[in-house]
Design an enzyme around this catalytic site. Structure first.
Site, mmCIF file in Angstrom:
data_model
loop_
_atom_site.group_PDB
_atom_site.id
_atom_site.type_symbol
_atom_site.label_atom_id
_atom_site.label_comp_id
_atom_site.label_asym_id
_atom_site.label_seq_id
_atom_site.Cartn_x
_atom_site.Cartn_y
_atom_site.Cartn_z
ATOM 1 N N HIS A 59 0.843 -1.209 0.000
ATOM 2 C CA HIS A 59 0.000 0.000 0.000
ATOM 3 C C HIS A 59 0.870 1.247 0.000
ATOM 4 C CE1 HIS A 59 0.681 -0.626 4.298
ATOM 5 N NE2 HIS A 59 0.172 0.557 4.584
ATOM 6 N N HIS A 61 1.383 3.947 1.985
ATOM 7 C CA HIS A 61 1.954 4.695 3.120
ATOM 8 C C HIS A 61 3.478 4.787 3.018
ATOM 9 C CE1 HIS A 61 -1.793 4.028 5.871
ATOM 10 N NE2 HIS A 61 -1.895 5.124 5.144
ATOM 11 N N ASP A 63 5.859 4.444 5.085
ATOM 12 C CA ASP A 63 6.682 3.384 5.663
ATOM 13 C C ASP A 63 6.540 2.066 4.896
ATOM 14 O OD1 ASP A 63 4.024 3.231 6.734
ATOM 15 O OD2 ASP A 63 4.740 1.823 8.255
ATOM 16 N N HIS A 64 5.930 2.142 3.687
ATOM 17 C CA HIS A 64 5.792 0.966 2.824
ATOM 18 C C HIS A 64 6.254 1.236 1.393
ATOM 19 C CE1 HIS A 64 3.547 -1.419 5.827
ATOM 20 N NE2 HIS A 64 3.298 -0.206 6.291
ATOM 21 N N HIS A 117 -7.509 -0.648 5.569
ATOM 22 C CA HIS A 117 -6.455 0.214 6.112
ATOM 23 C C HIS A 117 -6.250 1.396 5.159
ATOM 24 C CE1 HIS A 117 -2.734 1.280 8.173
ATOM 25 N NE2 HIS A 117 -2.058 1.160 7.045
ATOM 26 N N ASP A 136 -0.208 -4.092 6.189
ATOM 27 C CA ASP A 136 -0.897 -3.572 7.373
ATOM 28 C C ASP A 136 -2.357 -4.004 7.402
ATOM 29 O OD1 ASP A 136 1.465 -2.329 8.026
ATOM 30 O OD2 ASP A 136 0.730 -0.276 7.749
ATOM 31 N N HIS A 174 4.641 -4.925 10.843
ATOM 32 C CA HIS A 174 5.041 -4.226 12.074
ATOM 33 C C HIS A 174 5.137 -5.176 13.257
ATOM 34 C CE1 HIS A 174 4.558 -0.039 10.602
ATOM 35 N NE2 HIS A 174 3.597 -0.555 9.840
HETATM 36 FE FE FE Z 1 2.684 0.537 8.144
HETATM 37 ZN ZN ZN Z 2 0.087 1.516 6.603
#
Ligand code: FE
Ligand code: ZN
Length: 259
Positions: A59, A61, A63-64, A117, A136, A174
């Site tokens: 996805h 985000h 941090d991805h 999400h 996530d 995570h």
């Molecule tokens: Fe994440």
């Molecule tokens: Zn995320």
């Protein structure tokens, strides 16, 4: 003889993310699942002596997908991601959606759309290897926050995952497990397998070891977000409605939880 299995190299990065490199010895292909930290992924590639061929995004985000452009520039790798969110995946080359297969050397991943999400989230299921990268969407003892989707969408997404074999290894993005466990036990206090699993989780984290991956069968038995049909859970949260209502209420309670 060539190693027959899909090699998964896992490493912690950022504050609580997991990075994953997967490798096929026969073809030499190497993919990173998401790009939480381009520099750290480069260090891990050097350490393994692997060359990056693919990015498999779950996805959008940061941090991805935050390291996409850097890694593409440095390695010329191909970027695979969710069709439903192609506009927000930097550098995307190949768009995949529900039911599509992605061929990685000798291995095949089936892609599932799992909105909830985010609007466009996908997961990668290597069915023959019993391995899944779920980003996530599902966490050990938890599930992703509903930033862009409804509880009904997320429940539908989780049900796709629940159809897989109990022995599937769930690689989530995570290390949230200990905090998730503290919440889980408040909504299903009588679940003995959950109590046992919490002991193991505390031991792992005390030794600074990961609690990921987890077995889908263990999630099914202990993860409150997969258990809206649990009588103990329904009684604790004081709600017997439809599974979607119970799931939605559980998610709300988790959002408010200060453990
Ligand atoms: Fe994440
Ligand atoms: Zn995320």
């Amino acid at each position: 003889m060539v190693e027959n299995s899909l090699i998964v190299h896992m490493f912690p990065c950022l504050s609580d993310n997991y990075g994953y490199l997967i490798h096929d010895l026969e073809t030499g292909l190497t993919a990173t699942i998401d790009t939480p930290d381009g520099d750290e992924i480069n260090r891990q590639l050097v350490k393994q002596n692997w060359q990056l061929s693919h990015i498999l995004n779950t996805h959008h985000h940061a941090d991805h997908a935050g390291g996409n452009q850097q890694l593409k520039r440095q390695t010329g790798c191909e970027i695979i991601g969710p069709r439903a969110d192609a506009a927000r995946i930097p550098g995307i080359d190949v768009q995949l959606s529900d039911g599509d297969n992605f061929q990685f050397g000798r291995f095949t991943a089936t892609v599932y759309d799992t909105p909830g999400h985010t609007r466009g989230h996908i997961v990668y299921h290597f069915a023959e290897e019993h391995i899944a990268f779920v980003g996530d969407t599902l966490f050990a003892l938890g599930c992703g926050r509903l930033f862009e989707g409804t509880p009904a969408q997320m429940w539908n997404s989780l049900q796709k995952i629940m159809r897989w074999n109990d022995n599937t290894l769930i690689y989530c993005a995570h290390e949230y497990t200990q905090a998730n466990a503290r919440f889980a036990i408040t909504v299903e206090p009588d679940n003995q397998r959950l109590q046992q699993r919490m002991d193991w989780i505390d031991q792992q984290r005390y030794k600074n070891l990961p609690t990921v991956p987890s077995r889908l069968g263990d999630e099914r038995a202990t993860n409150p977000f997969l258990r809206p049909d649990s009588e103990n859970l329904q009684k604790t949260i004081g709600l017997e409605g439809s599974v979607v209502d119970v799931f939605a209420r559980t998610r709300e309670l988790k959002d408010q939880f200060r453990g």
